[in-house]
Design an enzyme around this catalytic site. Sequence first.
Site, mmCIF file in Angstrom:
data_model
loop_
_atom_site.group_PDB
_atom_site.id
_atom_site.type_symbol
_atom_site.label_atom_id
_atom_site.label_comp_id
_atom_site.label_asym_id
_atom_site.label_seq_id
_atom_site.Cartn_x
_atom_site.Cartn_y
_atom_site.Cartn_z
ATOM 1 N N ASP A 1 22.900 15.528 45.727
ATOM 2 C CA ASP A 1 24.382 15.467 45.741
ATOM 3 C C ASP A 1 25.260 16.764 46.310
ATOM 4 O O ASP A 1 25.134 17.722 45.669
ATOM 5 C CB ASP A 1 24.856 14.864 44.323
ATOM 6 C CG ASP A 1 26.341 14.590 44.277
ATOM 7 O OD1 ASP A 1 26.924 14.513 45.399
ATOM 8 O OD2 ASP A 1 26.625 13.826 43.466
ATOM 9 N N ASP B 1 32.659 7.648 45.493
ATOM 10 C CA ASP B 1 32.159 6.879 44.315
ATOM 11 C C ASP B 1 32.889 5.385 44.238
ATOM 12 O O ASP B 1 34.074 5.331 44.574
ATOM 13 C CB ASP B 1 32.559 7.829 43.093
ATOM 14 C CG ASP B 1 31.347 8.963 43.159
ATOM 15 O OD1 ASP B 1 30.984 9.282 44.188
ATOM 16 O OD2 ASP B 1 31.644 9.600 42.213
HETATM 17 C C1 GLA Z 1 29.081 12.452 42.375
HETATM 18 C C2 GLA Z 1 28.403 11.114 42.898
HETATM 19 C C3 GLA Z 1 28.237 10.374 41.662
HETATM 20 C C4 GLA Z 1 27.791 11.103 40.581
HETATM 21 C C5 GLA Z 1 28.439 12.253 40.175
HETATM 22 C C6 GLA Z 1 27.729 13.113 38.907
HETATM 23 O O1 GLA Z 1 30.504 12.095 42.132
HETATM 24 O O2 GLA Z 1 28.995 10.579 44.045
HETATM 25 O O3 GLA Z 1 27.375 9.306 41.945
HETATM 26 O O4 GLA Z 1 26.274 11.429 40.839
HETATM 27 O O5 GLA Z 1 28.628 13.212 41.375
HETATM 28 O O6 GLA Z 1 28.328 14.269 38.741
#
Ligand code: GLA
Length: 527
Positions: free
Chosen positions: A266, A326
């Site tokens: 990520d 997200d």
């Molecule tokens: C980001 C990602 C999410 C999750 C969070 C965890 O927002 O896009 O899917 O993994 O981080 O902190």
Amino acid sequence: MRTVLARILHTSAVIALLAAPVLHAAADKPFSGIWDIADHKLDDGSTYHIYVQLEQKDSAVVGHIAYPWGYRIISETRVSGNHFQLIDDKHQLIAEGERVADHLELLLKVGSTKNFLRTATPVSTEPLPKKLPLPALKPVKANGLALTPPMGWNSWNKYKENVNDKTVRAIADAIASNGMKEAGYIYVNIDDTWEGPRDVQGNITTNAKFPNMKALADYVHSKGLKLGIYSSPGPLTCAGYPGSYGHEEQDAKTFAAWGIDYLKYDWCSAQTIYSPSEMHAAYQKMGQALADSGRHIVFSLCQYGEADVWTWGPSVGANLWRTTGDISDNWKRMTEIGFSQEHIGSFAGPTHWNDPDMLEVGNGHMTADEYRTHFSLWSLLAAPLLAGNDVTNMDATTRSILLNPEVIAIDQDPAGKEATLVERTGDQEIWERPLSNGDVAVGLFNRSSVPVSKTTKLASLGVAGTARARDLWAHADVNISGSDFTVQIPADGVVLLRIPQKQAHLARNRQLSQTYGGECVTCVLDE
Ligand code: GLA
């Protein structure tokens, strides 16, 4: 850097240990440093942390806020005496506050309406880590995994920081016994917040929530399932835990030694180090490290669809890449994502998939029809099916959606071709996915909040003459005939059909011949 990361820990025991050597923000740079907000928000009453990192860069103060649910860049700080305002990279005010003695009083602005007043105490004054060199671009050998879109479960959507060894074992138990494993849900993926400090050799460790990752992997494997984990190319994950920055090879080896089968990687704080054009090389670094780790590990990129990742994802060894920001458990956000994937469909295929984010089915804030739309759309898009709910405790509706074998078969079709949008009329959309045996999956979607009676030309459904199609939610065969076809589609709902090979083939030829103004020679032959 290790000192910084070692201090960014989330178990109360370690926080207490680290309390003694806390450094205070320098008097001449009153806002610089890492500020810790110990918040009390989780369902079980446990504490999570929000970190605000501020750094003096020339005349500006920049940095980020790491929430357990996401990461905000601070690209400008407006200061007036002891008062300051933190502005993000989209020019939004995301927090403001006062420096009071040795702490900050902060008003955090979350979403468009919520404000939280919090106290932040200093953790460290160390600056952001220095940029390390990136490798020259060179394709990473494909690992050959994920011939169909990965299926499994991920902790984030439901549990956020409130995930631990016990939860993961319970999820694995449930998946192995409730039919999910047989349906194809194999990966049990731990998202952010498992990470502990690095040891003296720089090896990543787990925090108190995960006492023994190798033992957990052994347990999950003993159930015939696979274990996934999470990290970041940056120094901190989105929730503010240690990332793999500067430790890529070491972490890949650790993951392999633990028996990890899947890595979600990520971007998060990497954006404070690298420019978007360096994303490709930063991901290649971990892709190569995984390829050299001696274990087959699915590589899942999470960088919110930036830098046209679909054009270079496969070359860094990625099996999937996020295409958007997200998801959240609501109709607006789910449909914003799901119905906007048309332009990148052609980049996906066996071993490398577009990932419109994990499923929200069963998390409680959408209706059954909305969840059916979600699951149908993801299946038409050949999206990874990573359940994001509590699969130990599912109601009958949730089960009937996540475990619908006929819809899963669409998602997992071996040809791996994504659906295309064939018709949009107001709030109604028709998406069509060609399947490996020549059948066609057709989703007739109603994006309006009232039910509709939708009439469409049979040819738009891939049907010539009369067809016996399968309604994949009603689990029934339906006859469709005549030149028009009418279906009742619920509010925010879908009718998902599988139309057999022969009719689909005929209709295609008819359409083609009409399009090109010629005669439908094969139609005559086939008929
Ligand atoms: C980001 C990602 C999410 C999750 C969070 C965890 O927002 O896009 O899917 O993994 O981080 O902190």
